[in-house]
Design an enzyme around this catalytic site. Structure first.
Site, PDB file in Angstrom:
ATOM      1  N   ARG A 230       0.858  -1.107  -0.075  1.00 57.94           N
ATOM      2  CA  ARG A 230      -0.001  -0.108   0.125  1.00 57.94           C
ATOM      3  C   ARG A 230       0.831   1.385  -0.023  1.00 57.94           C
ATOM      4  O   ARG A 230       0.779   2.109  -0.881  1.00 57.94           O
ATOM      5  CB  ARG A 230      -0.936  -0.156   1.311  1.00 57.94           C
ATOM      6  CG  ARG A 230      -1.744   1.087   1.244  1.00 57.94           C
ATOM      7  CD  ARG A 230      -2.726   1.134   2.337  1.00 57.94           C
ATOM      8  NE  ARG A 230      -3.823   0.155   2.149  1.00 57.94           N
ATOM      9  CZ  ARG A 230      -4.942  -0.026   2.523  1.00 57.94           C
ATOM     10  NH1 ARG A 230      -5.375   0.675   3.539  1.00 57.94           N
ATOM     11  NH2 ARG A 230      -5.925  -1.070   2.417  1.00 57.94           N
TER      12      ARG A 230
ATOM     13  N   HIS B 211      -7.942  -3.626  -7.329  1.00 53.66           N
ATOM     14  CA  HIS B 211      -7.578  -2.969  -6.293  1.00 53.66           C
ATOM     15  C   HIS B 211      -9.008  -2.871  -5.369  1.00 53.66           C
ATOM     16  O   HIS B 211      -9.782  -1.914  -5.586  1.00 53.66           O
ATOM     17  CB  HIS B 211      -7.199  -1.422  -6.545  1.00 53.66           C
ATOM     18  CG  HIS B 211      -6.521  -0.678  -5.493  1.00 53.66           C
ATOM     19  ND1 HIS B 211      -5.233  -1.103  -4.996  1.00 53.66           N
ATOM     20  CD2 HIS B 211      -7.106   0.180  -4.481  1.00 53.66           C
ATOM     21  CE1 HIS B 211      -5.106  -0.269  -4.050  1.00 53.66           C
ATOM     22  NE2 HIS B 211      -5.991   0.666  -3.969  1.00 53.66           N
TER      23      HIS B 211
ATOM     24  N   TYR C  76     -16.758  13.638 -13.861  1.00 60.62           N
ATOM     25  CA  TYR C  76     -16.707  14.784 -14.786  1.00 60.62           C
ATOM     26  C   TYR C  76     -15.374  14.893 -15.447  1.00 60.62           C
ATOM     27  O   TYR C  76     -15.355  15.547 -16.455  1.00 60.62           O
ATOM     28  CB  TYR C  76     -16.782  16.089 -13.888  1.00 60.62           C
ATOM     29  CG  TYR C  76     -18.204  16.439 -13.108  1.00 60.62           C
ATOM     30  CD1 TYR C  76     -19.286  16.513 -14.127  1.00 60.62           C
ATOM     31  CD2 TYR C  76     -18.322  16.542 -11.884  1.00 60.62           C
ATOM     32  CE1 TYR C  76     -20.755  16.356 -13.494  1.00 60.62           C
ATOM     33  CE2 TYR C  76     -19.584  16.755 -11.091  1.00 60.62           C
ATOM     34  CZ  TYR C  76     -20.611  16.703 -11.994  1.00 60.62           C
ATOM     35  OH  TYR C  76     -22.016  16.856 -11.317  1.00 60.62           O
TER      36      TYR C  76
END
Length: 813
Positions: free
Chosen positions: A40, A86, A130
């Protein structure tokens, strides 16, 4: 039919697993820590990527989002990455992708973002529905040749697909883009570097594996930050590159612009790396308000940045020395900051702190493996193709015979066998002849086949030479690195400056710190000048809990009953105007909890100035009878809130005192027990320790008084029924710590003189007290009015506490 209780109880008992807390913590924490470190927070040294970054790029490659393709919605990329590789929150994936697209965070962005991907002012990126993204050309260099068995693959989280353990990484991305991460027990903070300089250093080490660091540093001058600015050269840089840990100083790039009206502008063109421009200007504004002696010459602060770049302006008044103000800004604001280099990466399967040469050597070792595996893959493919071409050429040279054999065969398998027997071919070659189109029999096609075969033989020879000679392998790596350098090199953005001397402050320009008194009343915390406080006092009708004299520029440390310490400069405490009330602690300190109370306040500067020891200690006493002694130095911090002591559930601190060197400690319990023991039997503990047992208490009993005392004086006790007495301290014999102690108040069985002690005071000189009862009545008494009695006595009534109107509290009048 329901089971019987007996059978149910037996089944439950059999399902219980008895394990020690040590085993549970070990088996839980160690795997978690290993996961956070390896999977991580810490990047791999080979490709410089964390797992989430690697998975994002691999997902984009699978989606075909190369630089020549249209952008794709970020939500699609994040969704594919989550579903395939993931299994975490979408925000973690999107945030990582946004960072890889920000040119003010990445020296070489790996994601080409379309839309709002945040700004240097700290503005967040737009929602992933967006924005759109695709890979940059440099990202393709990290993925190049991944389809040629250059790296190992592992199964994903649900064993349905495979993902790469590491990317081929055809340029040293760990150094070029740097990395920041916090894991369990370790962290990494690697600055970005210039791509061309890093490749030059890598090539130098390829040519001379034993090259010293000084030779490498001729190429890598230091970190190269995407935001530009200056880097002050210092010994810390060489130390960081030698050991993997060090500190360098970053400085903003500025220039002066004189105006016609006599004023001067300090224009900030480039900021230090990872400095939020908006916050930096806010801090300068705050400095101009708090340090007026240094920054009174600032008349305006504004941000004039636009699409052409950063331009922040600090306008100075007419006649102000701009150079001096700029030096003070470097000292106190974010225009000059330190960058702590901590080069930790996953190397050889474990986290390691690596120097610059170590990082490059690990990268070179990875590149040798990648190019070797790629060459083996290409060699095998070329040999397979050459083998087929050999069969095709044989067939073309005897095409009439081949056609006759095929026409005379009853089936494909028979034709294949006849070809194998007639021309001594294998099955693969025979099948290729059968699959050959008639157009390959054209004269030009025949020539093309022979030319392709000749080229393949040359390539096979080259591949074998590379695999047989490491010198040629290194030459290939160098050639490809230099191609990347030529294609993507950029001029250095961060310029290097000689280390500047420490900025001196002209004391004549500073206003002398004011003598002030900080005090806590029932209405809150206040600050008054020493003269005003001496003339008017606290100006409160309620009681003053404490009053401490200090300088306005000194720091105060507030200790609370829940084991916290809050630190704040005296100048930050508001000075009331007129009849304003003080500020309540929850409004002054961030993180204030319900039920939290201030017990003690210190000014460590004043304490150390008057201390007999170089490192004095603090005593902590809890309601459950614990006592702790901790050196004052463990509480000296610039943090505004730290844990001062570990307080167990259901317990709280009742007193925090300075170790005054007196010989004994005295504890008094609510039920009238007391214990006195030598102060030096309390061992020193760490800051967050709970302490040791000072007194054994009954289940319903608690400590209400604790102090470090001398031999002289009296102990004044007041019960809940208004009975009081004074006892000589010499009557309290010294015992061993952690005993039950001696009775110090003889409560009658009928409770006429009370059932609990409400307050205790150490009296050396006469004191005035105010006794408060449940119904609000207050009675002022003098300690001399209380009779002196033996330690084991019942006391005398000093106030009338009828029925429920018991004594609830007392305070010094």
């Amino acid at each position: 039919m329901p089971k019987s209780n007996e059978s149910s109880g037996g089944s439950a008992a059999q399902s219980l697993i008895v394990r020690s807390m040590e085993e549970v913590m070990h088996d839980s924490m160690i795997p978690y820590a290993e996961y956070v470190i390896l999977d991580r927070a810490i990047p791999r040294v080979e490709d410089g990527l964390k797992p989430v970054q690697r998975r994002i790029l691999y997902t984009m490659m699978e989606l075909g989002l190369s630089p020549d393709k249209p952008h794709r919605k970020s939500a699609r990329i994040v969704g594919d990455c989550l579903g395939k590789y993931h299994p975490h929150g979408d925000s973690s994936v999107y945030d990582a992708m946004v960072r890889m697209a920000q040119d003010f965070n990445m020296m070489a962005p790996l994601v080409d973002g379309h839309g709002n991907f945040g700004s240097v002012d700290g503005d967040p990126a737009a929602a992933m529905r967006y924005t759109e993204a695709r890979m940059t050309s440099l990202a393709l260099e990290l993925l190049r040749d991944i389809d040629k068995d250059t790296v190992n693959f592992s199964l994903n989280f649900d064993d349905t697909m495979k993902e790469p353990d590491v990317l081929p990484g055809r340029f040293p991305n760990l150094l070029v883009n740097g990395a920041t991460g916090i894991a369990v027990g370790l962290a990494t903070n690697i600055p970005p570097h210039n791509l061309a300089e890093t490749i030059d250093a890598t090539v130098t080490l390829l040519d001379n594996p034993d090259a010293p660091l000084k030779r490498i540093l001729k190429h890598i001058k230091g970190p190269d930050f995407p935001t530009g600015g200056y880097l002050l050269e210092s010994q810390g840089l060489e130390q960081a590159y030698t050991t993997g840990r060090g500190r360098v100083t970053m400085r903003a790039k500025t220039h002066f612009e004189p105006l016609k009206n006599g004023k001067t502008l300090i224009v900030i063109d480039e900021l230090p790396y990872q400095v939020n421009k908006a916050h930096a200007l806010e801090k300068i504004l705050k400095l101009s308000e708090e340090k007026k002696a240094l920054f009174s010459g600032i008349s305006d602060i504004r941000d004039e940045s636009d699409r052409n770049g950063t331009r922040a302006v600090v306008e100075l008044k007419k006649g102000v020395d701009a150079d001096k103000v700029l030096q003070y800004l470097f000292k106190y604001s974010d225009l000059q900051l330190n960058f702590g280099i901590n080069m930790v990466a996953i190397a050889e399967g474990k986290p390691q702190q690596l120097g610059l040469i170590d990082v490059l050597r690990h990268y070179i070792r990875h590149q040798k493996e990648v190019v070797t595996r790629r060459t083996r893959f290409d060699l095998a493919a070329a040999e397979r193709r050459a083998h087929i071409l050999e069969g095709l050429i044989i067939a073309i040279d005897a095409i009439d015979k081949v056609i006759k054999l095929i026409r005379g065969s009853k089936s494909t398998s028979e034709a294949k066998q006849k070809l194998m027997d007639a021309f001594k071919l294998d099955e693969v070659q025979s099948q290729a002849i059968l699959d050959m189109r008639l157009q390959r029999l054209v004269g030009l096609q025949i020539i093309e086949l022979k030319r392709e075969y000749a080229e393949l033989l040359a390539r096979i020879e080259t591949y074998r030479a590379i695999l047989a000679d490491e010198t040629k392998l290194i030459a290939v790596i160098k050639e490809e690195l230099l191609e990347i350098r030529k294609k993507y090199k950029q001029p250095r953005r961060t310029q290097l400056l000689d280390e500047a001397p420490e900025i001196a402050i002209d004391e004549s320009e500073l206003v002398a710190p004011e003598d002030v008194v900080v005090f806590l009343t029932d209405s809150g915390v206040k600050r008054l000048s020493d003269k005003v406080y001496a003339a008017k006092g606290s100006q409160e009708e309620g009681r003053t809990h404490f009053a401490i004299a200090c300088k306005s520029n000194q720091r105060l440390q507030f200790f609370t009953n829940l084991g916290n310490m809050f630190a704040i400069d005296a100048s930050e405490i508001p000075e009331p105007k007129g009849k304003e009330r003080g500020i309540i602690p929850s409004g002054l300190f961030a993180g204030w909890q319900d039920g939290e109370r201030i017990l003690s306040v210190f000014c460590f500067d004043a304490v150390k100035a008057g201390a007999r020891d170089a490192d004095p200690s603090l005593f902590f006493f809890t309601r459950s009878g614990l006592v702790k002694r901790t050196p004052l130095s463990q509480y000296e911090t610039r943090n505004r809130r730290i844990a001062a002591a570990k307080v167990k559930d259901g317990d709280e601190l009742i007193a925090i005192t300075l170790d005054n060197g007196l010989p004994s400690v005295l504890l008094i319990s609510k039920k009238g027990m007391s214990i006195r023991f030598p102060a030096d039997t309390v061992p020193e503990n760490g800051r967050v320790a709970a302490g040791v047992k000072g007194m054994q208490l009954d289940r319903t009993d608690t400590v209400i008084f604790a102090a470090q005392l001398e031999e002289e004086g009296e102990l004044l006790l007041i019960s809940d029924r208004g009975y009081a007495k004074r006892s000589l301290l010499v009557d309290y014999e010294s015992q061993s710590r952690n005993g039950k102690g001696l009775k110090t108040f003889d409560f009658k069985k009928n409770g006429a003189n009370g059932s609990a002690i409400v307050a205790a005071y150490h009296v050396k000189e006469p004191i005035r007290l105010t006794i408060v009862q449940a119904q609000g009545q207050k009675t002022a008494i003098d300690s001399e009015e209380v009779p002196i009695e033996g330690r084991f006595s019942k006391g005398r009534a000093i106030v009338m506490a009828l029925i429920d109107d018991i004594v609830t509290e007392t305070f010094l009048a």
